[in-house]
Scaffold this motif. Sequence first.
Motif, PDB file in Angstrom:
ATOM      1  N   ASN A  14       0.657  -1.378  -0.134  1.00  0.00           N
ATOM      2  CA  ASN A  14       0.013   0.017  -0.462  1.00  0.00           C
ATOM      3  C   ASN A  14       0.988   1.768   0.026  1.00  0.00           C
ATOM      4  O   ASN A  14       0.055   1.838  -0.291  1.00  0.00           O
ATOM      5  N   GLU A  39      -9.904  -1.321  -4.681  1.00  0.00           N
ATOM      6  CA  GLU A  39      -9.185  -0.616  -3.488  1.00  0.00           C
ATOM      7  C   GLU A  39     -10.095  -1.194  -2.723  1.00  0.00           C
ATOM      8  O   GLU A  39     -11.147  -0.497  -2.474  1.00  0.00           O
ATOM      9  N   LYS A  62     -11.490   0.555   1.628  1.00  0.00           N
ATOM     10  CA  LYS A  62     -11.050   1.326   2.616  1.00  0.00           C
ATOM     11  C   LYS A  62     -11.963   1.309   3.591  1.00  0.00           C
ATOM     12  O   LYS A  62     -13.068   1.943   3.327  1.00  0.00           O
ATOM     13  N   ASN A  63     -10.748   1.298   4.944  1.00  0.00           N
ATOM     14  CA  ASN A  63     -11.734   1.480   5.605  1.00  0.00           C
ATOM     15  C   ASN A  63     -13.014   0.067   6.143  1.00  0.00           C
ATOM     16  O   ASN A  63     -14.191   0.487   6.648  1.00  0.00           O
ATOM     17  N   LYS A 112     -12.424  -2.392   9.695  1.00  0.00           N
ATOM     18  CA  LYS A 112     -11.615  -1.315   8.952  1.00  0.00           C
ATOM     19  C   LYS A 112     -10.344  -2.070   8.210  1.00  0.00           C
ATOM     20  O   LYS A 112      -8.901  -1.217   8.620  1.00  0.00           O
ATOM     21  N   SER A 119      -8.180  -1.771   5.280  1.00  0.00           N
ATOM     22  CA  SER A 119      -7.745  -1.180   3.739  1.00  0.00           C
ATOM     23  C   SER A 119      -6.818  -1.881   3.063  1.00  0.00           C
ATOM     24  O   SER A 119      -6.177  -2.606   3.737  1.00  0.00           O
TER      25      SER A 119
END
Length: 261
Positions: free
Chosen positions: A6, A15, A17-18, A32, A34
């Motif tokens: 990353n 992708e 994300k959280n 969460k 990522s």
Amino acid sequence: MENSINSQNLHYLLELKNVSVSYVPGKNAVDKVSAGIKANTITAIMGPSGCGKSTLLRAINRIHELYPNIKTSGEILLKGKNIFDLNPMEVRRRAGMVFQRPNPFPTMSIYENVIAGYKLNGISLKKKEKDEIVETSLRNVALWDEVKDVLAKKGSFLSGGQQQRLCIARALALKPELLLMDEPTSALDPISTNHVEELLLELKENYTIVIVTHNMSQAARISDNSMFMYLGNLVEYNTTKQMFTKPQDKRTEDYLTGVFG
């Protein structure tokens, strides 16, 4: 700790994300997460039972929305677009899913199984188009020569390995960008497993693959990158070579050396 994949400035096909997923309020089964996944790679998600691997995978094609008690938050970007802003049927077409146990539709023929996604999505095709999709999809999974003379037979008469390749063909028929695989070889014998692994390495040229696996040697054999999850958290994400030779987290090392999991 920054995961080295990353930290590179790359353009990702997928992708996360959280991303969090909960089955009961206030307790996240995935917490969460990522990560970025490049096109034309195989990414393995590893970790002990109950760590959130399959839960994370299923979030990527919005399958959790079929169950009202499951809540998903965060962003999942497919080619830069948040999948939660798209029609769920479009997401499931673009991100095909193959499950742990081969599951050809039992009432359908081999031919009908391959194009079932079009029927389920209400997409009508001419006979010639159907024929082309069926042949191409079965050739893509090295099954055409084995079944071309028995396309009208039920898929359930095939061996376990052939059934799983049929399920992969069914996912590929819709021309997805992403192939999500939830322990696709755990119910197969070693020879069938080897066939599927070789197939995935070939498919990587045209597809991006994310595979949940309990089999660490499988991850080492076929994946470019690996994620290690524990208790719903993404502990480490790196190239598979780096993770297997120099894990950055003690928990990853303990898992890979069999101390737990």
